[in-house]
Design an enzyme around this catalytic site. Structure first.
Site, PDB file in Angstrom:
ATOM      1  N   ARG A 180       1.051  -0.937   0.287  1.00 40.76           N
ATOM      2  CA  ARG A 180      -0.246  -0.233  -0.566  1.00 40.76           C
ATOM      3  C   ARG A 180       0.599   1.721  -0.386  1.00 40.76           C
ATOM      4  O   ARG A 180       0.586   2.535  -0.643  1.00 40.76           O
ATOM      5  CB  ARG A 180      -0.941  -0.073   1.306  1.00 40.76           C
ATOM      6  CG  ARG A 180      -2.058   1.358   1.292  1.00 40.76           C
ATOM      7  CD  ARG A 180      -3.120   1.403   2.181  1.00 40.76           C
ATOM      8  NE  ARG A 180      -2.783   0.580   3.344  1.00 40.76           N
ATOM      9  CZ  ARG A 180      -2.260   0.439   4.370  1.00 40.76           C
ATOM     10  NH1 ARG A 180      -1.880   1.538   4.878  1.00 40.76           N
ATOM     11  NH2 ARG A 180      -2.378  -0.457   5.526  1.00 40.76           N
ATOM     12  N   TYR A 201     -16.365  16.762 -15.575  1.00 44.18           N
ATOM     13  CA  TYR A 201     -16.565  15.568 -14.899  1.00 44.18           C
ATOM     14  C   TYR A 201     -17.635  15.296 -14.464  1.00 44.18           C
ATOM     15  O   TYR A 201     -17.586  15.842 -12.600  1.00 44.18           O
ATOM     16  CB  TYR A 201     -15.511  14.913 -14.659  1.00 44.18           C
ATOM     17  CG  TYR A 201     -15.901  13.399 -14.522  1.00 44.18           C
ATOM     18  CD1 TYR A 201     -16.715  13.107 -15.433  1.00 44.18           C
ATOM     19  CD2 TYR A 201     -15.287  12.082 -13.490  1.00 44.18           C
ATOM     20  CE1 TYR A 201     -16.982  11.547 -15.508  1.00 44.18           C
ATOM     21  CE2 TYR A 201     -16.391  11.345 -13.251  1.00 44.18           C
ATOM     22  CZ  TYR A 201     -16.977  11.170 -13.995  1.00 44.18           C
ATOM     23  OH  TYR A 201     -17.497   9.404 -14.087  1.00 44.18           O
ATOM     24  N   ASP A 261      -6.842  19.464 -13.430  1.00 45.17           N
ATOM     25  CA  ASP A 261      -7.305  17.710 -14.332  1.00 45.17           C
ATOM     26  C   ASP A 261      -6.630  17.778 -15.438  1.00 45.17           C
ATOM     27  O   ASP A 261      -7.217  18.927 -16.894  1.00 45.17           O
ATOM     28  CB  ASP A 261      -8.156  17.566 -14.213  1.00 45.17           C
ATOM     29  CG  ASP A 261      -8.953  16.388 -14.441  1.00 45.17           C
ATOM     30  OD1 ASP A 261      -8.430  15.868 -15.308  1.00 45.17           O
ATOM     31  OD2 ASP A 261     -10.027  15.731 -13.960  1.00 45.17           O
ATOM     32  N   LYS A 268      -7.970   7.028 -18.929  1.00 45.73           N
ATOM     33  CA  LYS A 268      -8.092   7.656 -20.303  1.00 45.73           C
ATOM     34  C   LYS A 268      -6.647   7.237 -21.618  1.00 45.73           C
ATOM     35  O   LYS A 268      -6.211   6.082 -21.652  1.00 45.73           O
ATOM     36  CB  LYS A 268      -8.422   8.644 -19.980  1.00 45.73           C
ATOM     37  CG  LYS A 268      -9.781   9.563 -19.843  1.00 45.73           C
ATOM     38  CD  LYS A 268     -10.600   8.751 -20.223  1.00 45.73           C
ATOM     39  CE  LYS A 268     -12.224   8.270 -19.067  1.00 45.73           C
ATOM     40  NZ  LYS A 268     -12.505   8.392 -17.633  1.00 45.73           N
TER      41      LYS A 268
HETATM   42  O1  P1T Z   1     -13.127   7.556 -14.100  1.00 47.01           O
HETATM   43  P1  P1T Z   1     -12.092   7.318 -13.633  1.00 47.01           P
HETATM   44  O2  P1T Z   1     -10.545   6.856 -13.989  1.00 47.01           O
HETATM   45  O3  P1T Z   1     -12.638   7.276 -11.850  1.00 47.01           O
HETATM   46  O4  P1T Z   1     -11.462   9.401 -13.551  1.00 47.01           O
HETATM   47  C1  P1T Z   1     -12.371  10.157 -13.346  1.00 47.01           C
HETATM   48  C2  P1T Z   1     -12.861  11.190 -14.233  1.00 47.01           C
HETATM   49  C3  P1T Z   1     -11.791  12.195 -13.279  1.00 47.01           C
HETATM   50  N1  P1T Z   1     -11.547  13.614 -14.606  1.00 47.01           N
HETATM   51  C4  P1T Z   1     -12.110  13.520 -15.902  1.00 47.01           C
HETATM   52  C5  P1T Z   1     -11.983  14.758 -16.215  1.00 47.01           C
HETATM   53  C6  P1T Z   1     -12.655  12.437 -16.628  1.00 47.01           C
HETATM   54  O5  P1T Z   1     -13.431  12.190 -17.697  1.00 47.01           O
HETATM   55  C7  P1T Z   1     -13.363  12.165 -15.376  1.00 47.01           C
HETATM   56  C8  P1T Z   1     -13.345  10.353 -16.140  1.00 47.01           C
HETATM   57  N2  P1T Z   1     -14.621  10.479 -16.826  1.00 47.01           N
HETATM   58  C9  P1T Z   1     -14.790   9.441 -17.180  1.00 47.01           C
HETATM   59  C10 P1T Z   1     -15.853   7.969 -16.994  1.00 47.01           C
HETATM   60  C11 P1T Z   1     -16.433  10.133 -18.957  1.00 47.01           C
HETATM   61  O6  P1T Z   1     -16.565   9.155 -19.825  1.00 47.01           O
HETATM   62  O7  P1T Z   1     -16.145  11.450 -19.183  1.00 47.01           O
END
Ligand code: P1T
Length: 390
Positions: free
Chosen positions: A56, A108, A180, A205
């Site tokens: 961890r 988001y 972000d 992503k």
């Molecule tokens: O899904 P996750 O890995 O927990 O990430 C969250 C997140 C954070 N910041 C941005 C700009 C994001 O687009 C996302 C996740 N977004 C999607 C799942 C989407 O389809 O827009």
């Protein structure tokens, strides 16, 4: 001249993506970073270990990923998480009850939900402003403001915020700034070089790039912030497993190549949509028609692979369209090699109340596409048949 707070880089981005944090394995010579699938590490005596005590806290596969992402963002330190939301949450864990946060009003949906439905109950307060207008950020600052949270380009309206402007405003006021950078990736935009304190990613992503894992990352060059974030990463525990780290490391090796093709395809698709009679508005920062196109050109080296557009029609028309495409897959998420399509109002941003969405310019006929790296003629043919069939 080295930029203050930035790690000095000797090699180019593409080279660092393949090598940084990933020397051949010292035990075996394996060229690919091994997956250290272990929870703990044997100590020779109490406290006498090789730098790893418990997974961890640290894991060698994770260390490789953290160092690689930090290098690509031009930051001193990197931290990896089990999801983008876990990374967002860890930044929020550094705040305390009574603190005030200013965030972009286009975010988001999951980030907005975390702020509103979890952290508001912990005594944090939030103001959402159109961060493309620096004056609105400045006017929202209170004595208790501790964090400014920016997405640029935003999800899903692709609004652009002046990163240097936010960084200097926050520096002057002693407020932590966070970008972000999920949509742009470090290949096209490096906010640390522009003075931002914390950069965050959903590595699910583009960094992972193959729609096969969920993860998050934070980088910073600020020692005190890093210490606190690292403490929270270990104390709260939202860490990724070594196999997920390995998948992201593998994805990052081709990030530069993929981003070039994502952008090339996105440009072609955006221009095609712009000339289509049934499209009311196309949003892509690379288009001259984008309201912050000049700013995007100034602070980014490319515009990414996401295109949003409004159909000249109703919500039902937009839903029918996303259900009629065949090659584009109807799915949440973005940034993988395959093209995705979605309806933000009903899917990724459904947790934002309808009235809020509309007041922020997210219309019911908005469609978001993540343009993949297939042949662009096949992508356009699919959109064309969808228009013809609905
Ligand atoms: O899904 P996750 O890995 O927990 O990430 C969250 C997140 C954070 N910041 C941005 C700009 C994001 O687009 C996302 C996740 N977004 C999607 C799942 C989407 O389809 O827009």
């Amino acid at each position: 001249m080295p930029i203050p707070g930035m790690k000095e880089q000797t090699m180019k981005f593409e080279t660092r993506a393949i090598h940084d944090g990933q020397p051949p394995d010292s035990a075996s010579g394996a060229i690919t970073t091994p997956i250290y699938q272990t929870s703990t590490y044997v100590q020779d005596g109490v406290g006498n270990h090789k730098g790893y005590e418990y997974s961890r806290t640290d894991n060698p596969t994770r260390t490789a990923l953290q160092e690689c992402i930090a290098s690509l963002e031009g930051a001193k330190h990197g931290l990896s998480f089990s999801s983008g939301m876990s990374a967002v949450s860890t930044v929020m864990n550094t705040l305390k009850s009574g603190d005030h946060v200013i965030a972009s009003d286009d975010l988001y949906g999951g980030t907005y939900r975390l702020f509103e439905k979890v952290y508001r109950d912990y005594g944090l307060s939030f103001d959402y402003v159109n961060s493309s207008d620096l004056k609105l950020i400045e006017n929202a600052i209170r004595p208790t403001t501790r964090l400014v949270w920016i997405e640029t380009p935003t999800n899903p309206l692709l609004k652009i915020t002046d990163i240097s402007g936010v960084a200097s405003l926050c520096r002057k006021q002693g407020i932590v700034s966070c970008v972000d950078n999920t949509f742009a990736t470090p290949y096209f935009q490096r906010p640390i070089e522009l003075g931002i304190d914390i950069v965050l990613h959903s590595v699910t992503k583009y960094l992972g790039g193959h729609a096969d894992t969920v993860g998050g990352a934070i980088v910073t060059s600020d020692e005190k912030l890093f210490e606190r974030l690292k403490f929270c990463q270990n104390a709260v525990g939202g860490v990724p497993g070594p196999f997920d780290c390995w998948l992201v490391l593998r994805g990052i090796k081709t990030l530069a190549l993929r981003m070039e093709r994502h952008q090339q395809n996105a440009f072609t698709v955006a221009r095609w949509l712009e000339s289509h009679a049934r499209v009311r508005r196309v949003i892509y920062p690379g288009l001259k028609s984008h309201p912050q196109h000049d700013l995007a050109r100034k602070q980014m080296t490319g515009f990414g692979g996401i295109v949003s557009f409004e159909l000249d029609g109703s919500e039902q028309d937009a839903i029918r369209f996303v259900e009629t495409v065949r090659l584009f897959s109807l799915a949440e998420s973005l940034g993988g090699v395959e093209s995705l399509i979605e309806h933000p109002g009903r899917m990724t941003h459904a947790s934002i109340p309808a009235e809020e969405r509309r007041s922020r310019g997210l219309s019911d006929s908005l469609i978001r596409i993540s343009v993949g790296i297939e042949h662009v003629e096949d992508l356009i043919a699919d959109l064309d048949q969808a228009f013809a069939n609905c």
